[in-house]
Design an enzyme around this catalytic site. Structure first.
Site, PDB file in Angstrom:
ATOM      1  N   GLU A  82       0.875  -1.162   0.000  1.00  0.00           N
ATOM      2  CA  GLU A  82       0.000   0.000   0.000  1.00  0.00           C
ATOM      3  C   GLU A  82       0.920   1.222   0.000  1.00  0.00           C
ATOM      4  O   GLU A  82       1.742   1.370   0.909  1.00  0.00           O
ATOM      5  CB  GLU A  82      -0.867  -0.019   1.255  1.00  0.00           C
ATOM      6  CG  GLU A  82      -1.861   1.106   1.283  1.00  0.00           C
ATOM      7  CD  GLU A  82      -2.761   1.081   2.526  1.00  0.00           C
ATOM      8  OE1 GLU A  82      -2.676   0.131   3.318  1.00  0.00           O
ATOM      9  OE2 GLU A  82      -3.533   2.048   2.684  1.00  0.00           O
ATOM     10  N   ARG A 127       5.470 -12.480  10.373  1.00  0.00           N
ATOM     11  CA  ARG A 127       6.132 -11.204  10.082  1.00  0.00           C
ATOM     12  C   ARG A 127       7.555 -11.246  10.571  1.00  0.00           C
ATOM     13  O   ARG A 127       7.871 -11.911  11.551  1.00  0.00           O
ATOM     14  CB  ARG A 127       5.446 -10.049  10.826  1.00  0.00           C
ATOM     15  CG  ARG A 127       4.065  -9.765  10.405  1.00  0.00           C
ATOM     16  CD  ARG A 127       3.495  -8.649  11.279  1.00  0.00           C
ATOM     17  NE  ARG A 127       3.888  -7.343  10.795  1.00  0.00           N
ATOM     18  CZ  ARG A 127       3.222  -6.684   9.856  1.00  0.00           C
ATOM     19  NH1 ARG A 127       2.153  -7.206   9.311  1.00  0.00           N
ATOM     20  NH2 ARG A 127       3.616  -5.497   9.472  1.00  0.00           N
ATOM     21  N   LYS A 178       4.482   1.425   9.444  1.00  0.00           N
ATOM     22  CA  LYS A 178       4.610   2.659   8.674  1.00  0.00           C
ATOM     23  C   LYS A 178       4.048   3.845   9.444  1.00  0.00           C
ATOM     24  O   LYS A 178       4.572   4.951   9.369  1.00  0.00           O
ATOM     25  CB  LYS A 178       3.890   2.508   7.327  1.00  0.00           C
ATOM     26  CG  LYS A 178       4.704   1.681   6.335  1.00  0.00           C
ATOM     27  CD  LYS A 178       4.002   1.562   5.002  1.00  0.00           C
ATOM     28  CE  LYS A 178       3.051   0.389   5.003  1.00  0.00           C
ATOM     29  NZ  LYS A 178       2.515   0.090   3.661  1.00  0.00           N
TER      30      LYS A 178
END
Ligand code: ATP
Ligand code: MG
Length: 560
Positions: free
Chosen positions: A33, A259, A269
């Site tokens: 994204e 992750r 982010k």
């Protein structure tokens, strides 16, 4: 494919799918994204997605997930493309956007309505939340759930035509409001948002939700293995539901892996962006940031990042990986190619009282101790030198093998010197050492009886070149700053120290973009300053040894 056993469970699955003929070709995607820069966690996803495809002569799409209009920025798009390329991967002509599929997604949504599997809900957002139930209580059906197909189609088309205000209606899948999996309690498929989109402009007043758009984009691109992080495990039943009921030509398989979390840093982010907004770092490419742009600017080679994520491995287990492991990959990649040079970070003046004034000798130093092919260079030597403050101790313990009053030390590639006198200022600080050199001990001369234990680096004061050197350290003092209530409380106040160093002249000619080892100090990388483009600046990439290893091990053990 090679004969070696696949190195992780995802590669195992892919291997089997090729062997069994389920797939003739592997197709993957990396779906960022564009709302921030890529970080070390993304490196893992990139290396996995592009890696498994490259290893099997498959293909990988770089697909921007741009379903969230107004949140994305061209700067991020450009940075993501540059970062993926720099890491060594190429999507060729396969650069796509979720928004490329808005027409197809809309058509798929109408199909769901026609099948009686989606409905327009007119509850408010708050009511929808209330009806949804909780983990322990089932949800309730919306009073609008049983609208006819015709009514639903009519309302959805009018949503699409822009007849309604934001939030007036939403299109939902009709699955099961009592499902123990909250994701299956009639998830939203489309929201009304009168926001212009960076690619489609004002063409759409409605936008698809992530789960729907992501699943169907995977199908449209004929992705074979949709690799994502574990938090999407609970979304897999929904992913499969879309594929079951819409029966697209291609049926991708979602596989989750854990992750990558790196100790002493954060990989969100949102939080990284906050560090920038608060002025704690200078930007996305601040060399302390765990972003690809930051690590590149610091001087981490792409090969080291690839090596690191390969070592970290692909698993289903949550893990917090030691920063030392990343730094070891960096040292390993830099060790062979980086030329050696001398630089003094915290200078202390040495005057060789018995060395002729005005005389200059050119010492020959190897550019790499293990690789004679890298040649030698001249290092000027004169009466006044800089040495490292740390390499002198007035009250030295017995095992201190560097310089102390009355003691001897070898100057790398030059002579043995003895410290005769310590000069201090009024406050008692050591400001200069008066030493004598032994002319019989020049490096390379046959030496039998003269052995000293320590060798230190130095730079001729007359020939030294000044440079700004930035010494970076971890951004946080806590192994897992994500767990801290407020990350401000665990910031490392000493994550950056700037010194004016003295460099040997050969360092002034170092080409941009090439790392160098300052002997005994670490690996360094040329940088620049926006306000003084001609200034000489070096970033410390990493020290030679891992001074944190012990601490870190203790901390990681303590929290597990
Ligand atoms: P953030 O939480 O930092 O915003 P994100 O997951 O929302 O990260 P995306 O741009 O959606 O960021 O991520 C693109 C891809 O990278 C996704 O497939 C995601 O699963 C993967 N990814 C993100 N963070 C990590 C991580 N720490 N380890 C492995 N893969 C990751
Ligand atoms: Mg995301």
């Amino acid at each position: 494919m090679s004969d070696a056993a696949p190195r992780d469970f995802i590669r195992q699955i892919i291997h089997e799918d090729l062997e069994s003929g389920k797939h003739g070709e592997i197709v993957t995607r990396f779906p960022p994204e564009p709302n921030g820069y890529l970080h070390i966690g993304h490196v893992m996803s990139i290396c996995l997605n592009f890696g498994v495809a490259a290893e099997t002569r498959g293909r990988t799409f770089l697909r921007f997930d741009d379903t969230n209009p107004g949140k994305e920025d061209e700067e991020f798009v450009n940075a993501i493309e540059a970062d993926v390329h720099w890491l060594g991967f190429d999507w060729e002509e396969r650069l796509t956007h979720a928004s490329d599929y808005f027409d197809a997604l809309y058509a798929a949504a109408e199909q769901l309505i026609e099948k009686g599997l989606a409905y327009v809900d007119s509850l408010s957002a708050d009511e929808i939340r209330e009806y949804r139930g909780t983990l322990t209580e089932p949800g309730r059906n919306s009073p609008y759930r049983d609208r006819s197909v015709e009514d639903n189609l009519d309302l959805f088309r009018r949503m699409r035509a822009g007849e309604f205000a934001d939030g007036e209606h939403v299109l939902r899948a009709k699955i099961d409001m009592a499902s123990p999996n909250m994701n299956l309690r009639d998830p939203a498929l489309y929201r009304i948002r009168h926001v212009s989109h960076q690619h489609t402009g004002d063409a759409w007043p409605i936008y698809p939700m992530y789960d729907f758009a992501h699943t169907m984009s995977d199908a449209f691109e004929a992705i074979t293995h949709s690799l994502c992080t574990l938090e999407f495990e609970d979304h897999r039943p929904l992913y499969n539901w879309f594929l079951d009921v819409l029966e697209p030509e291609h049926r991708p398989r979602q596989i989750e892996f854990s992750r990558l979390n790196l100790a002493y840093t954060i990989t969100s982010k949102r939080k990284l962006s906050a560090l920038i907004d608060e002025g704690i770092v200078t930007g996305w490419d601040d060399p302390r940031m765990p972003t690809i742009a930051g690590m590149r600017r610091r001087g981490y080679p792409a090969a080291a990042l690839r090596d690191f994520v390969a070592r970290a491995g692909v698993t289903k287990k949550d893990k917090l990986i030691e920063m030392g492991m990343l730094e070891n990959s960096v040292r390993e990649v830099l060790g062979d190619p980086s030329p050696r040079r001398m630089a003094v970070l915290k200078p202390l003046k040495v005057v060789l009282t018995n060395y002729p004034e005005g005389q200059v000798e050119h010492m020959t130093a190897m550019n790499h101790p293990n690789n004679p092919d890298m040649g030698t260079r001249d290092v000027p030597f004169s009466r006044e030198l800089w040495i490292e403050q740390d390499d002198f101790m007035e009250e030295a313990p017995r095992k201190f093998f560097r310089l102390k009053p009355g003691g001897e030390v070898r100057l790398r590639s030059a002579y043995i010197i003895r410290c005769d006198e310590v000069i201090k200022d009024a406050a008692g600080n050591v400001v200069e050492l008066h030493c004598s050199y032994d002319p019989e001990t020049k490096s390379g001369m046959p030496q039998s009886d003269r052995k000293v234990k320590g060798t230190i680096h130095w730079v001729s004061a007359e020939h030294a070149v000044d440079a700004e050197v930035r010494l970076y350290d971890r951004l946080f003092n806590e192994a897992n700053p994500n767990a801290a209530e407020d990350y401000h409380s665990v910031l490392n106040p000493n994550s950056l120290e700037v010194v004016t160093a003295k460099l040997e002249p050969a360092l002034a000619e170092l080409p941009a973009g090439e790392a160098v080892q300052f002997e005994r100090l670490g690996y360094f990388f040329p940088d620049s300053r926006d306000d003084a483009p001609d200034a000489r600046v070096f970033n410390r990439i990493v020290t030679l040894r891992d001074s944190w290893a012990k601490l870190e091990k203790q901390a990681l053990q303590g929290q597990s």
